[in-house]
Design a protein around this motif. Sequence first.
Motif, mmCIF file in Angstrom:
data_model
loop_
_atom_site.group_PDB
_atom_site.id
_atom_site.type_symbol
_atom_site.label_atom_id
_atom_site.label_comp_id
_atom_site.label_asym_id
_atom_site.label_seq_id
_atom_site.Cartn_x
_atom_site.Cartn_y
_atom_site.Cartn_z
ATOM 1 N N HIS A 263 -53.417 48.314 -8.017
ATOM 2 C CA HIS A 263 -52.146 48.423 -7.299
ATOM 3 C C HIS A 263 -52.016 47.336 -6.231
ATOM 4 N N PRO A 264 -50.942 46.526 -6.264
ATOM 5 C CA PRO A 264 -50.821 45.437 -5.280
ATOM 6 C C PRO A 264 -50.828 45.922 -3.827
ATOM 7 N N GLY A 265 -50.424 47.176 -3.628
ATOM 8 C CA GLY A 265 -50.420 47.715 -2.261
ATOM 9 C C GLY A 265 -51.746 48.379 -1.902
ATOM 10 N N HIS B 141 -40.712 49.831 -2.713
ATOM 11 C CA HIS B 141 -40.560 49.148 -4.009
ATOM 12 C C HIS B 141 -39.101 49.148 -4.439
ATOM 13 N N ILE C 293 -40.565 50.326 -11.331
ATOM 14 C CA ILE C 293 -40.941 51.488 -12.142
ATOM 15 C C ILE C 293 -40.415 51.373 -13.580
ATOM 16 N N ARG D 126 -39.578 41.398 4.976
ATOM 17 C CA ARG D 126 -39.213 41.348 3.552
ATOM 18 C C ARG D 126 -38.087 40.353 3.295
ATOM 19 N N TYR E 61 -45.681 49.573 -16.065
ATOM 20 C CA TYR E 61 -45.750 50.667 -15.099
ATOM 21 C C TYR E 61 -45.101 51.934 -15.659
ATOM 22 N N PHE F 233 -54.787 52.887 -12.442
ATOM 23 C CA PHE F 233 -53.917 51.854 -11.865
ATOM 24 C C PHE F 233 -54.190 51.610 -10.369
#
Length: 521
Positions: free
Chosen positions: A41-43, A66, A71, A472, A76, A37
């Motif tokens: 992973h987007p990060g 997150h 999760i 954010r 995921y 993964f």
Amino acid sequence: MATKELKSYSREEVAKHNTDADLWVIIDGKVYDLTKFKNMHPGGASVILDDEIAGQDATEAFYGLHRHEVILKPQYARLQVGVVEGEQSVITGKVVGELSQVPYAEPTWLSDGYKSPYYSENHRRFQRAVRKFIDEVITPDAALHEEDGKPPSKSVIEAMAKLGLHAMRMGPGKHLKGLELMGGIVKPEEFDYFHEACMIITQEFARCGKRGYGDGLMSGSVIGLPPILNFASQAIKDKVIPDVLSGQRTICLAISEAFAGSDVAGIRTTATKTEDGKHWIINGTKKWITNGTFAHYFTVGCKTDDGFTVILVERGEGVETKPIKTSYSPTAGTAFISFENVKVPIENTLGPEGGGIFVMLSNFNHERWVMICSSARSQRLVVEECLKWTNQRKAFGKPLHSQAVIRNKLAAMIARVESVQNWLENITYQMNNMSYKQQAAKLAGPIGILKMQATRSAQETAADAVQIFGGRGITKTGMGEFIEHYHRTVPFDAILGGAEDVLGDLGVRQAIRGIPKNSKL
Ligand code: HEM
């Protein structure tokens, strides 16, 4: 995968899986294999390969970046390969149908250990059933359609109809007679304003935090149907009311125009009678009409020889609706409407000819009160998001709320939402105990001022929340998604049902009229 089927690992065993080719982490007592993964992973992969993360307990790092929902997503959740020996996971996130335990996340009457004079056991049972329905049925549909812009799913509208929710959103009254409400939890004659919008239906709806969808969910009928309920001929009532309350057809209120908003006297849509006096011919345009793009019926404000008249128009020849792009989702169906030589039977007149102002005024209080209910609950959701975020996010090595300036903002937010809710409950109690006429005389002013106060508070809270969430708060996905959405859509509440200054002024003018002539300093 159920936790009990998973293998247990000691923390020492997990720590051995700390390389690019074999990468595990612990999050909340669960062991995840992120080897494959990490590259998706987007990060990025590097953050997970960090010495303090790879093979280690990454719970704090994870929750600083997150939302818990991440999760839980099946794609995921399946990365979990085991649990940590002798440890239990403790983080639950939002539990469907349950009350939040975060302070101020629920109004006082729903908070553990607090009392309220306004709510009965029946209100509480009703609230539990509505919340469960909204969490299970509405919230997933809201997330889907706020995004894709399509109207709420037909299955949701029908499920609401089955529980009598469309009917209950019109408030207490004759239209509830003979209906089974929320599976029989409340009898039609017991249904009051606390059940309706204020504390339960509208407030529970607002919790899903999707403003465009909330309006798409037949909110046009909350303002478009009352003129039918109160002023239509029996034949029109028999046709339109069952159509709308069963969720088969939609109605909207079409008053505002590009030429005139609050100033209904300035509207230009005309209705002229045919020579035989049997029909109206309607010409003109309407703008910002919620649910207009998909509505079947339109409650239309028209200029007539006698002044201002409200007329029911059915979608058909000469009626055209076009979507307007606003700052919230097209799921609300916000429309520009044109009527071109639309022929309507004279029996579709709602209330007296020239008496349209009275027809409109008769619903203003209820409409504004519904909006206050919704605004108060949305602000509360923002308070909950901010409390959680400042608790789990660390800055300078400490939770964000260890900064006095952050606590100060939280205090102001809490004070604002609790003030609005408390005045709202008081007004709702008055509504339950006043005749319609008394409500019009005594409550138009307080409702106007409270709506002004609610939406000003809302905008201050939205701005504070963005400061607390930083970048954010202006990002559509991730930790700040509700804050970004709220901040973007909060002006709707301040405009619909009357601009803030107009409503405040209305309240003060009503108060001034009530000052006794013999009252002097
Ligand atoms: C099961 C483990 C993990 C999953 C499924 C996961 C998933 C995701 C997802 C979906 C995002 C996109 C942002 C969002 O929608 O929230 C994201 C962003 C991110 N993740 Fe993870 N992640 C995991 C573990 C970690 C860990 C252990 C770290 C360690 C620091 C990490 C650091 C980040 C960072 C820095 C971002 C970017 C955040 C931002 O832009 O605000 N992730 N992750």
